[in-house]
Design an enzyme around this catalytic site. Structure first.
Site, mmCIF file in Angstrom:
data_model
loop_
_atom_site.group_PDB
_atom_site.id
_atom_site.type_symbol
_atom_site.label_atom_id
_atom_site.label_comp_id
_atom_site.label_asym_id
_atom_site.label_seq_id
_atom_site.Cartn_x
_atom_site.Cartn_y
_atom_site.Cartn_z
ATOM 1 N N HIS A 150 -5.059 -4.041 -1.419
ATOM 2 C CA HIS A 150 -5.010 -3.068 -0.347
ATOM 3 C C HIS A 150 -6.373 -2.310 -0.630
ATOM 4 C CE1 HIS A 150 -4.508 1.110 1.321
ATOM 5 N NE2 HIS A 150 -4.670 0.157 2.805
ATOM 6 N N GLU A 170 0.761 -1.176 0.221
ATOM 7 C CA GLU A 170 0.113 0.056 0.019
ATOM 8 C C GLU A 170 0.889 1.256 0.224
ATOM 9 O OE1 GLU A 170 -1.668 -1.090 4.022
ATOM 10 O OE2 GLU A 170 -1.733 0.842 4.445
#
Lengths: 457, 457
Positions: B358, B308
């Site tokens: 994510h 992420e």
């Protein structure tokens, strides 16, 4: 020695300016990926209650400086109202606050705009510190006890390579012989190399003319930009090699132009010209790629250099661990200022990689000379195989410009970090309101600024 | 099929808004390093001459959104006046322009503020494209011929892992069975896991309550935040393990809290609770560190997840090459939008690493569902061991929110990329002028915006 008299040292103002120089007009600074840079900076002035000042900057290439300027404004909240002495007494904590604020770290972390902005402010703080102590920055660092110096560093994410205690131990060991090195430095300065002979935008005639000029000035190391066309590169590097002869040193710089295998193939074609290093062969994020290139070029006697776009100490750590870099080019304004740069020097020392700072741009020569001189006196204790990049541009804007004589940087004597602009520079080159820019918009040398560039005005 | 009728597709406006939700009030989204996020975004609306719209966003955490907004304004120059059909016909070239402008790349490159800003604009362009074709984004991707899909990708810096031709060959091979997979997807959706049970700010009672709630909703995979205090983590993870039993799956997420050796030691202490993965154990730049952690935790049956905060495809490439990640968590708004994410999916496929996107934040669930569904139909051809993160927050703001039923994402049916806000959201939550923010400043729930935050207003 921590500052004991804190009185008056509260920071009451942070001013930031977008300052741009129209260097694209001359092709100066042009390379494979940066074809038309206008050397620029975001320029910070800190003011304390008792009217002391700290000046700091981060280098940029023109467009986009406005974004860094706004990021610096966003960081104001961490600085205003703080007492500078409190910051310096626990500098690593302040560093974490400004680089890892729980909301703002998402827009980094520790990279790009956010880290450039933090660097400008931190550079101004270091300048302020040196001014308070009435010393040139390099001397402030040299005079610090190892414990105090190391207290400015955040060791998060690098502790498997170097710890606080280890850093202190190393610095204590290297105290031996410091007096002699101080004397040597003040008498002899520090070796420089020139990047001035081979910008991508220069003709062969210009390259040849400049080689002769810099040979006459005493330079022994010459760097040339490569990476657009291999036949052009062979020709341009041959021009330089013919001018400087076999006894002098050639380096080449691709500014991230290549993929990994392309870099290896391309450099094999330049190997007969005996470059000492290939700088930035590929993406500045590619640790494994740099390692592959280093390994492939080792048999040709070519090292790999890089660092000017390396985002932070964690990437530097890996380049140093993996053998991806033989020459570590710290930059004074991309990573989080001296706090983070000291960590990189310490890791480079531990892992036996030589540091040869990146410079040029705006104010980078002024800053890195301090760092490399500290390294010589206090850490590596050697100049062997090390030299500081030198580009003879944009120095005239500073009140205490770096001085290079006989291809050596002379140790700065005035207090601070050498990046205070002369007042008329801001009047002329603040973008887009400065008088020079207004003139250039009027005669259409440059297009008018756009909406984003006007926002910070 | 390229768009043949370009008429009306000139982009005549790019609007950007700073939109923030006061999530820090409830401790939602809190983790080891992000203690008080206000989930936010920079929200882009593109308008074409014939009044078509493209909506795109990049997620942020509150402070600093104003800097991303200004960067988006600075990128306007690359978008305004372009015909969208020309952009899509050679999307990789446009991608290079916006991510590697010769002056602006210095403030990146390909990372942080600059890359988040590029992602918001590129996301809006992909949304516009899907709307023009009257398809949900995932279906636009599925229906593209491999050659066209691959033409959107810049392969610079990744060619030693995957080339254009290889990508086309792989995608052609995977056409077999697509019909059956489309049918399966439309009937069964795509598996989700929940991060809702264990934010750092939640009490044990809340954690336990939420575990039961999400068990009842059909979830089988539960993620918990760790990394502040190891005894707390053992207790919190035990609460979850006790609630969900041995048959369900626990994952833990440290959000970069640890140094390399610290991560290994800490996770050994949690190993008896049998987590499937440790997510973000250390710096998102540390390829070698992740590899060391992966190797050390393999005997314990714990994989490493991350992505992420991975800045770009070059870092992803190395995490995948080196065995540093067993679970590749692409993000829809940090790297340069779908153009770059496709490259990461292709590398993950080639190097046999599973992608588990994510999500959470603002709009991330809405976006990544499209990507992962494309992957199932057109690339990996499997859902085995793959699942999409799901956080049940901030969906109510969207006109076409993601729908999760029985712990599975339902395939979106409306055209576009699912990130158009309802009109009242902008009225209420645009920062700092929205009515909700004005109310919260008035009753001192939040401090007034500062100078930087006001600049874009």
């Amino acid at each position: 020695m921590p500052i004991t008299n804190k009185s008056g040292l509260k920071i009451i103002a942070l001013d930031v300016k977008d300052v741009r120089f129209p260097t694209s007009l001359g092709g100066h600074g042009s390379d494979a990926l940066h074809t038309d840079p206008n050397y620029s900076c975001a320029y910070v002035t800190l003011t304390t209650e008792d009217r002391r000042y700290g000046y700091g900057l981060t280098f940029t290439c023109g467009r986009g400086t406005e974004v860094v300027v706004l990021a610096i404004r966003s960081f104001k909240r961490f600085v205003l109202g703080m007492n500078a002495a409190d910051i310096f007494a626990d500098f690593a904590s302040f560093w974490k606050t400004i680089t890892n604020d729980s909301q703002m770290r998402w827009i980094g972390p520790e990279c790009g705009v956010a880290h450039l902005a933090a660097a400008a402010i931190l550079n101004a703080l270091w300048d302020l510190w040196a001014r308070i102590e009435n010393k040139p920055l390099w001397r402030l660092l040299v005079d610090m006890e190892p414990q105090e110096l190391v207290s400015t560093i955040d060791f998060r994410y690098i502790s498997e390579v170097i710890t606080r205690d280890e850093a202190i131990r190393i610095l204590k060991e290297r105290k031996s012989g410091q007096g002699a090195r101080l004397k040597y430095l003040s008498e002899n300065g520090y070796p420089a190399y020139t990047t001035q002979v081979g910008w991508m935008g220069y003709s062969d005639e210009t390259v040849s003319h400049l080689c002769k000029k810099y040979l006459n000035l005493g330079f022994t190391h010459f760097k040339v930009k490569v990476g657009v066309n291999v036949l052009d590169d062979i020709r341009r590097c041959s021009v330089v090699r013919n001018c400087i002869g076999d006894g002098k040193v050639l380096m080449v710089d691709a500014n991230q132009a290549w993929d990994v295998n392309e870099a290896i193939d391309w450099m094999k074609k330049l190997a007969h010209l005996k470059p000492l290093w290939i700088e930035e062969p590929t993406s500045p994020y590619d640790v494994l790629g740099h390692t592959a290139i280093s390994n492939a070029l080792k048999p040709y006697g070519i090292g790999v250099a890089g660092g000017e776009m390396c985002a932070n100490r964690v990437l530097f750590k890996q380049f140093l661990q993996s053998g991806g870099l033989q020459f570590c080019q710290i930059d004074a304004a991309r990573v989080g200022s001296i706090n983070e740069i000291l960590a990189i020097y310490l890791m480079a020392d531990k892992l036996n990689v030589k540091v040869c700072p990146h410079a040029g741009g705006v104010g980078l020569c002024e800053m890195v000379q301090h760092l490399q001189m500290w390294d010589y006196v206090s850490l590596s204790a050697s100049m062997d195989g090390r030299f500081i990049e030198y580009v003879d541009q944009q120095h005239e804007h500073f009140s205490d410009p770096c001085i290079v004589e006989n291809a050596r940087y002379i140790a700065p004597k005035l207090r601070g970090y050498s990046t205070q602009f002369l007042p008329e520079v801001l009047d002329k080159f603040t973008y887009p309101t400065g008088s020079e820019w207004q003139r250039m918009f009027e005669d259409a040398t440059f297009p008018e600024p756009d909406e984003a560039e006007l926002l910070n005005v």
